[in-house]
Design a protein around this motif. Structure first.
Motif, PDB file in Angstrom:
ATOM      1  N   CYS A  52       2.232  11.068  -2.907  1.00  0.00           N
ATOM      2  CA  CYS A  52       1.200  11.060  -1.787  1.00  0.00           C
ATOM      3  C   CYS A  52       1.579  12.076  -0.591  1.00  0.00           C
ATOM      4  CB  CYS A  52       0.915   9.903  -1.115  1.00  0.00           C
ATOM      5  SG  CYS A  52       0.168   8.800  -2.389  1.00  0.00           S
ATOM      6  N   LYS A  60      -2.279   1.277  10.945  1.00  0.00           N
ATOM      7  CA  LYS A  60      -1.611   1.606   9.557  1.00  0.00           C
ATOM      8  C   LYS A  60      -2.532   1.062   8.641  1.00  0.00           C
ATOM      9  CE  LYS A  60       2.541   0.309   7.112  1.00  0.00           C
ATOM     10  NZ  LYS A  60       3.773  -1.051   7.017  1.00  0.00           N
ATOM     11  N   SER A  61      -3.203   0.079   8.723  1.00  0.00           N
ATOM     12  CA  SER A  61      -3.898  -0.370   7.664  1.00  0.00           C
ATOM     13  C   SER A  61      -4.995   0.798   7.296  1.00  0.00           C
ATOM     14  CB  SER A  61      -4.812  -1.710   7.859  1.00  0.00           C
ATOM     15  OG  SER A  61      -5.678  -1.865   6.922  1.00  0.00           O
ATOM     16  N   LYS A 108      -5.573   4.870  -1.043  1.00  0.00           N
ATOM     17  CA  LYS A 108      -5.504   3.719  -1.827  1.00  0.00           C
ATOM     18  C   LYS A 108      -6.041   4.273  -3.231  1.00  0.00           C
ATOM     19  CE  LYS A 108     -10.582   3.113  -0.550  1.00  0.00           C
ATOM     20  NZ  LYS A 108     -11.458   2.627   0.161  1.00  0.00           N
ATOM     21  N   MET A 113       0.883  -1.300   0.089  1.00  0.00           N
ATOM     22  CA  MET A 113       0.048   0.025  -0.120  1.00  0.00           C
ATOM     23  C   MET A 113       0.791   1.346   0.084  1.00  0.00           C
ATOM     24  SD  MET A 113      -3.211   0.077  -0.004  1.00  0.00           S
ATOM     25  CE  MET A 113      -4.805  -0.444   0.425  1.00  0.00           C
ATOM     26  N   THR A 114       0.318   2.261  -0.354  1.00  0.00           N
ATOM     27  CA  THR A 114       0.901   3.509  -0.452  1.00  0.00           C
ATOM     28  C   THR A 114       0.741   4.424   0.905  1.00  0.00           C
ATOM     29  OG1 THR A 114       0.623   3.434  -2.818  1.00  0.00           O
ATOM     30  CG2 THR A 114       1.112   5.730  -1.765  1.00  0.00           C
ATOM     31  N   LEU A 115       1.793   4.893   1.253  1.00  0.00           N
ATOM     32  CA  LEU A 115       1.819   5.777   2.441  1.00  0.00           C
ATOM     33  C   LEU A 115       2.503   7.196   2.017  1.00  0.00           C
ATOM     34  CD1 LEU A 115       2.840   3.740   5.234  1.00  0.00           C
ATOM     35  CD2 LEU A 115       0.589   4.514   5.020  1.00  0.00           C
ATOM     36  N   TYR A 163      -4.553   4.119   8.043  1.00  0.00           N
ATOM     37  CA  TYR A 163      -3.977   5.190   7.300  1.00  0.00           C
ATOM     38  C   TYR A 163      -3.654   4.754   5.828  1.00  0.00           C
ATOM     39  CZ  TYR A 163      -0.553   8.917   7.391  1.00  0.00           C
ATOM     40  OH  TYR A 163       0.011   9.923   7.121  1.00  0.00           O
ATOM     41  N   GLU A 164      -3.207   3.753   5.739  1.00  0.00           N
ATOM     42  CA  GLU A 164      -3.015   3.391   4.204  1.00  0.00           C
ATOM     43  C   GLU A 164      -4.504   3.257   3.314  1.00  0.00           C
ATOM     44  OE1 GLU A 164      -1.540  -0.664   4.694  1.00  0.00           O
ATOM     45  OE2 GLU A 164       0.792   0.413   4.530  1.00  0.00           O
ATOM     46  N   SER A 165      -5.555   3.216   3.790  1.00  0.00           N
ATOM     47  CA  SER A 165      -6.598   3.119   3.168  1.00  0.00           C
ATOM     48  C   SER A 165      -6.972   4.625   2.750  1.00  0.00           C
ATOM     49  CB  SER A 165      -7.825   2.468   3.982  1.00  0.00           C
ATOM     50  OG  SER A 165      -8.416   3.392   4.842  1.00  0.00           O
TER      51      SER A 165
END
Length: 159
Positions: free
Chosen positions: A67, A51-52, A59, A1-3, A54-56
């Motif tokens: 980003c 974290k999941s 998306k 995933m992108t942060l 935040y990553e969402s």
């Protein structure tokens, strides 16, 4: 995933919303639809679910986009602590940081009016300065940026 590869960390009432909106219109940049995500304000973001979550928020970014996010609460010491450490741990040492400032007195007055309208602060400005510490604290730019410099170094920050 992108942060995020960059953060707009403040200062409150210094043009962060304008910069956020401008960057949302740049095709090479992805900014979530909401400003002031504040995900890095607590250790929850370091948990698997945090974290999941935040990553969402990122998306919908393409691989070609940089980003970023904008949250002025990231420079609201002493009220919110530990953000630079969490950002470093989650996003890494190459994260770019943008810290907008403005004349500290003008910023304080703008925050005072914001606090009266949005938060219901019921003090005259002279009394508020002595009894509402954030008005002064958030204009102490050296205090606010020092933990970021200590964590990331000068080369990652543009003031």
């Amino acid at each position: 995933m992108t942060l995020p590869s960059f953060l707009i960390i403040g200062s409150m009432k210094a043009g962060t919303t304008s910069l956020f909106r401008d960057l949302r219109n740049v095709p090479a940049i992805f900014m979530p639809s909401d400003k002031e995500l504040n995900n890095l304000n607590t250790d929850e973001v370091l948990s698997k679910s945090g974290k999941s979550e935040y990553e969402s928020l990122f998306k919908n970014a393409s691989e070609a986009q940089a980003c970023g996010e904008a949250s002025t609460a990231y420079t609201k010491l002493p009220d919110i602590r530990g953000v630079p450490k969490r950002a470093y741990e989650l996003l890494g040492p190459d994260t770019k940081l943008i810290y907008l400032v403005r004349n500290p007195i003008g910023r304080l007055i703008s925050q005072y009016h914001h606090s009266v309208i949005v938060s219901g602060l019921n003090l005259q400005i002279d009394d508020a300065i002595f009894n509402h510490a954030p008005l002064i604290n958030y204009s102490k730019y050296a205090m606010q940026i020092s933990p970021w410099i200590e964590q990331f170094g000068n080369n990652q920050i543009r003031i």
